[in-house]
Design a protein around this motif. Structure first.
Motif, PDB file in Angstrom:
ATOM      1  N   LYS A   9      38.198  51.863  76.223  1.00  0.00           N
ATOM      2  CA  LYS A   9      36.921  51.185  76.479  1.00  0.00           C
ATOM      3  C   LYS A   9      37.084  50.128  77.564  1.00  0.00           C
ATOM      4  O   LYS A   9      36.246  50.009  78.453  1.00  0.00           O
ATOM      5  N   LEU A  10      38.151  49.363  77.490  1.00  0.00           N
ATOM      6  CA  LEU A  10      38.428  48.321  78.476  1.00  0.00           C
ATOM      7  C   LEU A  10      38.539  48.907  79.880  1.00  0.00           C
ATOM      8  O   LEU A  10      37.973  48.366  80.836  1.00  0.00           O
ATOM      9  N   GLU A  99      29.215  55.017  78.025  1.00  0.00           N
ATOM     10  CA  GLU A  99      29.337  54.780  76.584  1.00  0.00           C
ATOM     11  C   GLU A  99      29.009  56.038  75.778  1.00  0.00           C
ATOM     12  O   GLU A  99      29.657  56.316  74.772  1.00  0.00           O
ATOM     13  N   PHE A 100      28.011  56.779  76.211  1.00  0.00           N
ATOM     14  CA  PHE A 100      27.651  58.013  75.516  1.00  0.00           C
ATOM     15  C   PHE A 100      28.863  58.948  75.453  1.00  0.00           C
ATOM     16  O   PHE A 100      29.199  59.483  74.389  1.00  0.00           O
ATOM     17  N   PHE A 101      29.525  59.129  76.582  1.00  0.00           N
ATOM     18  CA  PHE A 101      30.683  60.018  76.609  1.00  0.00           C
ATOM     19  C   PHE A 101      31.889  59.414  75.889  1.00  0.00           C
ATOM     20  O   PHE A 101      32.665  60.131  75.262  1.00  0.00           O
ATOM     21  N   TYR A 102      32.010  58.102  75.951  1.00  0.00           N
ATOM     22  CA  TYR A 102      33.084  57.429  75.214  1.00  0.00           C
ATOM     23  C   TYR A 102      32.899  57.626  73.707  1.00  0.00           C
ATOM     24  O   TYR A 102      33.852  57.920  72.990  1.00  0.00           O
ATOM     25  N   ARG A 104      31.338  60.089  72.266  1.00  0.00           N
ATOM     26  CA  ARG A 104      31.658  61.503  71.967  1.00  0.00           C
ATOM     27  C   ARG A 104      33.165  61.680  71.862  1.00  0.00           C
ATOM     28  O   ARG A 104      33.661  62.401  70.993  1.00  0.00           O
ATOM     29  N   PHE A 105      33.898  61.039  72.754  1.00  0.00           N
ATOM     30  CA  PHE A 105      35.362  61.078  72.718  1.00  0.00           C
ATOM     31  C   PHE A 105      35.867  60.528  71.384  1.00  0.00           C
ATOM     32  O   PHE A 105      36.738  61.115  70.744  1.00  0.00           O
ATOM     33  N   LEU A 106      35.305  59.387  70.949  1.00  0.00           N
ATOM     34  CA  LEU A 106      35.714  58.806  69.667  1.00  0.00           C
ATOM     35  C   LEU A 106      35.426  59.754  68.513  1.00  0.00           C
ATOM     36  O   LEU A 106      36.229  59.866  67.584  1.00  0.00           O
ATOM     37  N   GLY A 107      34.289  60.437  68.567  1.00  0.00           N
ATOM     38  CA  GLY A 107      33.951  61.409  67.535  1.00  0.00           C
ATOM     39  C   GLY A 107      34.959  62.532  67.459  1.00  0.00           C
ATOM     40  O   GLY A 107      35.354  62.963  66.365  1.00  0.00           O
ATOM     41  N   ARG A 108      35.389  63.009  68.600  1.00  0.00           N
ATOM     42  CA  ARG A 108      36.390  64.090  68.620  1.00  0.00           C
ATOM     43  C   ARG A 108      37.735  63.603  68.098  1.00  0.00           C
ATOM     44  O   ARG A 108      38.426  64.325  67.379  1.00  0.00           O
ATOM     45  N   VAL A 109      38.115  62.396  68.477  1.00  0.00           N
ATOM     46  CA  VAL A 109      39.376  61.833  67.989  1.00  0.00           C
ATOM     47  C   VAL A 109      39.324  61.676  66.466  1.00  0.00           C
ATOM     48  O   VAL A 109      40.276  62.027  65.767  1.00  0.00           O
TER      49      VAL A 109
END
Length: 117
Positions: A9-10, A99-102, A104-109
């Motif tokens: 995120k940073l 942020e939207f794609f970030y 989604r990335f968190l959801g996959r992780v």
């Protein structure tokens, strides 16, 4: 894993915010970096740890965008930067898309962690 998520995120916020703040305002590069880090910390704690966990990607993304707008407006006013509404809106929209794609990335992780992969 939380540190990894925060660092991602940073980096994302830094790639977007530092050049935009530096370009759109009369801020120094250091002020741009500090502003970006401040938003990243607040948005991670509120948007990613609280709102995203309790809701969904869309709500968390909109919340992050609103939080970014309020934060940037407050910092801009405090620092007496000339950050126009249009420039701020453009910055917040770009951040919102990232942020939207970030999220989604968190959801996959999270999904991979649940599956033990």
């Amino acid at each position: 894993m939380a540190l990894y998520r925060f660092i991602v995120k940073l980096v994302i916020n830094g790639i977007i915010l530092v050049p935009f703040i530096y370009w759109f305002t009369e801020a120094t590069i250091w002020a741009s970096i500090v502003t970006s880090v401040g938003l990243s910390i607040i948005a991670y704690l509120i948007g990613d740890q609280l709102i995203l966990r309790a809701s969904n990607n869309l709500i968390a993304t909109v919340s992050d965008a609103i939080l970014a707008a309020v934060y940037l407006w407050a910092v801009s006013a405090f620092m007496n930067w000339n950050f126009s509404f249009g420039e701020m809106l453009f910055t917040v929209v770009v951040l919102g898309v990232a942020e939207f794609f970030y999220h989604r990335f968190l959801g996959r992780v999270d999904e991979q962690e649940k599956q033990g992969t």
